[in-house]
Design a protein around this motif. Structure first.
Motif, PDB file in Angstrom:
ATOM      1  N   UNK A 189       0.822  -1.212   0.000  1.00 25.65           N
ATOM      2  CA  UNK A 189       0.000   0.000   0.000  1.00 25.65           C
ATOM      3  C   UNK A 189       0.850   1.253   0.000  1.00 25.65           C
ATOM      4  N   UNK A 190       1.891   1.227   0.836  1.00 22.98           N
ATOM      5  CA  UNK A 190       2.783   2.389   0.924  1.00 22.98           C
ATOM      6  C   UNK A 190       3.449   2.668  -0.420  1.00 22.98           C
ATOM      7  N   UNK A 191       3.913   1.605  -1.059  1.00 22.28           N
ATOM      8  CA  UNK A 191       4.575   1.767  -2.353  1.00 22.28           C
ATOM      9  C   UNK A 191       3.627   2.345  -3.388  1.00 22.28           C
ATOM     10  N   UNK A 192       2.365   1.880  -3.346  1.00 23.70           N
ATOM     11  CA  UNK A 192       1.415   2.322  -4.364  1.00 23.70           C
ATOM     12  C   UNK A 192       0.952   3.753  -4.142  1.00 23.70           C
ATOM     13  N   UNK A 193       1.134   4.230  -2.933  1.00 25.71           N
ATOM     14  CA  UNK A 193       0.639   5.572  -2.616  1.00 25.71           C
ATOM     15  C   UNK A 193       1.296   6.653  -3.462  1.00 25.71           C
ATOM     16  N   UNK A 194       2.500   6.379  -3.965  1.00 25.01           N
ATOM     17  CA  UNK A 194       3.165   7.409  -4.778  1.00 25.01           C
ATOM     18  C   UNK A 194       2.634   7.461  -6.215  1.00 25.01           C
ATOM     19  N   UNK A 195       1.755   6.513  -6.568  1.00 29.14           N
ATOM     20  CA  UNK A 195       1.162   6.528  -7.918  1.00 29.14           C
ATOM     21  C   UNK A 195      -0.342   6.660  -7.778  1.00 29.14           C
ATOM     22  N   UNK A 196      -1.019   6.990  -8.913  1.00 34.10           N
ATOM     23  CA  UNK A 196      -2.453   6.813  -8.804  1.00 34.10           C
ATOM     24  C   UNK A 196      -2.761   5.405  -9.281  1.00 34.10           C
ATOM     25  N   UNK A 197      -3.487   4.707  -8.473  1.00 35.96           N
ATOM     26  CA  UNK A 197      -3.760   3.319  -8.789  1.00 35.96           C
ATOM     27  C   UNK A 197      -4.672   2.711  -7.760  1.00 35.96           C
ATOM     28  N   UNK A 198      -4.801   1.429  -7.848  1.00 30.40           N
ATOM     29  CA  UNK A 198      -5.747   0.748  -6.982  1.00 30.40           C
ATOM     30  C   UNK A 198      -5.174  -0.601  -6.555  1.00 30.40           C
ATOM     31  N   UNK A 199      -5.434  -0.994  -5.324  1.00 34.14           N
ATOM     32  CA  UNK A 199      -5.036  -2.319  -4.847  1.00 34.14           C
ATOM     33  C   UNK A 199      -6.272  -3.039  -4.346  1.00 34.14           C
ATOM     34  N   UNK A 200      -6.514  -4.215  -4.883  1.00 38.13           N
ATOM     35  CA  UNK A 200      -7.635  -5.016  -4.376  1.00 38.13           C
ATOM     36  C   UNK A 200      -7.106  -6.365  -3.941  1.00 38.13           C
ATOM     37  N   UNK A 201      -7.557  -6.806  -2.801  1.00 36.48           N
ATOM     38  CA  UNK A 201      -7.198  -8.154  -2.373  1.00 36.48           C
ATOM     39  C   UNK A 201      -8.504  -8.917  -2.165  1.00 36.48           C
TER      40      UNK A 201
END
Ligand SMILES: Nc1ncnc2c1ncn2[C@@H]1O[C@H](COP(=O)(O)OP(=O)(O)OP(=O)(O)O)[C@@H](O)[C@H]1O
Ligand SMILES: [Mg+2]
Length: 232
Positions: A181-193
């Motif tokens: 989550x932290x890594x993705x925060x610098x991009x616009x994007x989405x994480x689903x689990x």
């Protein structure tokens, strides 16, 4: 913090490879010359010499693996397709989980930080599959479409325990998923689990920045970035 950590890992990986790795290569060569002479002159030392040669080779191997895991050199040199193919090939040899990787050979290059985030996401998802899922198979799919990357890592294991799954959107989960989550925060994007009794699927989208932009400009709120779905 993640970026600083990545730079540090990159540096340590290079140092390990270039200094300790090179020194050990020289020690290995000298040892084998020495061993040849000693075999004739003092055969009573044969066993110790062979054991020492074996230990040096083992240390070389360990340094190579550690350096690779800290930062795979192929990622910077050749990009995601090569680095992930090599990584999965190694895991398929060493483990009993059969991993399939679907990524186009002409996937092309992406900004350095995007390649790294995708690699780390796959790495953490596979580590979780090994450690927690009990699955015998894993499938990775990476696709690129008009400014958007989709990464999907799926297993057919026992699923994330419900009490852990509810903790994931908060700070409660382990360092691994929090790190994603932290890594993705610098991009616009989405994480689903998504997880259930038929397995777990980690699904991520990342918009590719058109030009190298500052982190401030691409940062999104956590709410935009993270969505967790609890059933498959
Ligand atoms: N593929 C999976 N299958 C089953 N359970 C999983 C899977 N991935 C994660 N989990 C569960 O979710 C929890 C949180 O995962 P997370 O990666 O955040 O932490 P961790 O793996 O326990 O520790 P680490 O900080 O070393 O990554 C795990 O402890 C595990 O119970
Ligand atoms: Mg983990």
């Amino acid at each position: 913090m993640m970026t600083v950590q990545d730079e540090e890992r990159r540096r340590i990986a290079r140092d390990l490879h270039d200094s300790s790795g090179q020194l050990l290569a020289v020690i290995d060569m000298q040892l084998s010359t020495l061993a040849q002479d000693l075999r004739k002159a003092a055969p009573q030392f044969n066993e110790q010499v062979e054991e020492t040669e074996r230990l040096v080779q083992q240390l070389q191997k360990e340094i190579r693996t550690t350096s690779y895991l800290l930062h795979p050199p192929l990622l910077d040199e050749a990009g995601l397709f090569s680095a992930l193919s090599r990584y999965v090939e190694g895991l398929n040899k060493r483990s009993n989980v059969q991993i399939t990787l679907e990524i186009a050979p002409n996937f092309g290059r992406l900004p350095r930080d995007v390649e790294l985030v995708v690699f780390r996401l796959v790495q953490e998802s596979l580590a979780n599959i090994y450690r927690h899922s009990g699955s015998e198979t894993a499938r990775i799919r990476i696709a690129r479409d008009e400014g958007m990357i989709t990464v999907e890592v799926q297993d057919q294991g026992k699923g994330i325990p419900p009490e852990k799954l509810v903790e994931i959107p908060s700070e409660g989960s382990g360092v691994g998923i929090r790190g994603m989550r932290e890594r993705l925060r610098q991009f616009s994007g989405e994480l689903r689990i998504e997880s259930g009794e038929n397995g777990t699927r980690v699904w991520v989208t990342i918009s590719i920045p058109q030009t190298p932009v500052s982190k401030e400009r691409t940062r999104t709120d956590e709410g935009d970035c993270v969505k967790v779905f609890t059933s498959i």
